[in-house]
Scaffold this active site. Sequence first.
Site, PDB file in Angstrom:
ATOM      1  N   THR A 197       0.835  -1.186   0.000  1.00  0.00           N
ATOM      2  CA  THR A 197       0.000   0.000   0.000  1.00  0.00           C
ATOM      3  C   THR A 197       0.883   1.254   0.000  1.00  0.00           C
ATOM      4  OG1 THR A 197      -0.148   0.050   2.439  1.00  0.00           O
ATOM      5  CG2 THR A 197      -1.847  -1.178   1.278  1.00  0.00           C
ATOM      6  N   VAL A 254       2.203   2.406   3.439  1.00  0.00           N
ATOM      7  CA  VAL A 254       3.174   1.582   4.163  1.00  0.00           C
ATOM      8  C   VAL A 254       4.307   1.151   3.225  1.00  0.00           C
ATOM      9  CG1 VAL A 254       3.551  -0.549   5.481  1.00  0.00           C
ATOM     10  CG2 VAL A 254       1.453   0.777   5.834  1.00  0.00           C
ATOM     11  N   CYS A 255       3.971   0.387   2.211  1.00  0.00           N
ATOM     12  CA  CYS A 255       4.992  -0.254   1.369  1.00  0.00           C
ATOM     13  C   CYS A 255       5.638   0.687   0.362  1.00  0.00           C
ATOM     14  CB  CYS A 255       4.382  -1.448   0.638  1.00  0.00           C
ATOM     15  SG  CYS A 255       3.626  -2.636   1.766  1.00  0.00           S
ATOM     16  N   THR A 256       4.986   1.811   0.051  1.00  0.00           N
ATOM     17  CA  THR A 256       5.560   2.764  -0.893  1.00  0.00           C
ATOM     18  C   THR A 256       6.297   3.884  -0.169  1.00  0.00           C
ATOM     19  OG1 THR A 256       3.725   2.314  -2.401  1.00  0.00           O
ATOM     20  CG2 THR A 256       5.053   4.245  -2.885  1.00  0.00           C
ATOM     21  N   PRO A 262      10.257   3.211   1.379  1.00  0.00           N
ATOM     22  CA  PRO A 262      11.354   3.135   0.409  1.00  0.00           C
ATOM     23  C   PRO A 262      11.526   4.440  -0.368  1.00  0.00           C
ATOM     24  CG  PRO A 262       9.631   1.526  -0.121  1.00  0.00           C
ATOM     25  CD  PRO A 262       9.276   2.143   1.183  1.00  0.00           C
TER      26      PRO A 262
END
Length: 193
Positions: free
Chosen positions: A113, A116-118, A121
């Site tokens: 998502t 969170v995941c984008t 990083p």
Amino acid sequence: MQNVFNSKNSALLLIDHQIGTMGWVGSISFDEMKKHALMLAKSAAAIGLPTILTSSMEENAQGPLLAELKDILPTEFENRILRAGIVNAMSDPNFAKAVEATGRKKIIVAGVTNDVCTVYPVLTLLEQGYEVQVVADAGGSPSKFADEMSLIRMRDAGAVITSTNQLLAELAQDWSSEDGSKLLGIIVEGFGA
């Protein structure tokens, strides 16, 4: 326009486009998000854009990567970075090495998502001196609010927030060019024009 992202100077990171994770998204429909992610993958394959795929805990609730990615980017799929729960993909040494190995300083990111995941990083890439474009509609978050907050946070840190169509137009620059004609075909297929 100066400082354009193109197939010679950019790389694509597709982060956690997993069936389970994508099912948690409420800010955009599953079908729209999937369509945009696959358009990015097809574009990368068509114009030779270095691409890194990663997933987190595929055997758990997050589930496997989209099966279509294996057909579109078979080598990248086989070489995907399998993270064991590390939230910030750039904190995974294998992922960070793969990004560095592209030799590119312009990075295109789409992830699920976004909140969170984008976001993590992207923040790390910016801290390390990369130029980053986030393709917001090839990802999403559990709520519209969560998505907006993550996009604002990334934008405020220096990322360019873009859409699939806008990014493909930038990569093309000229629809009559070799890259442009390939990308135009993907846009026509994706948007049914």
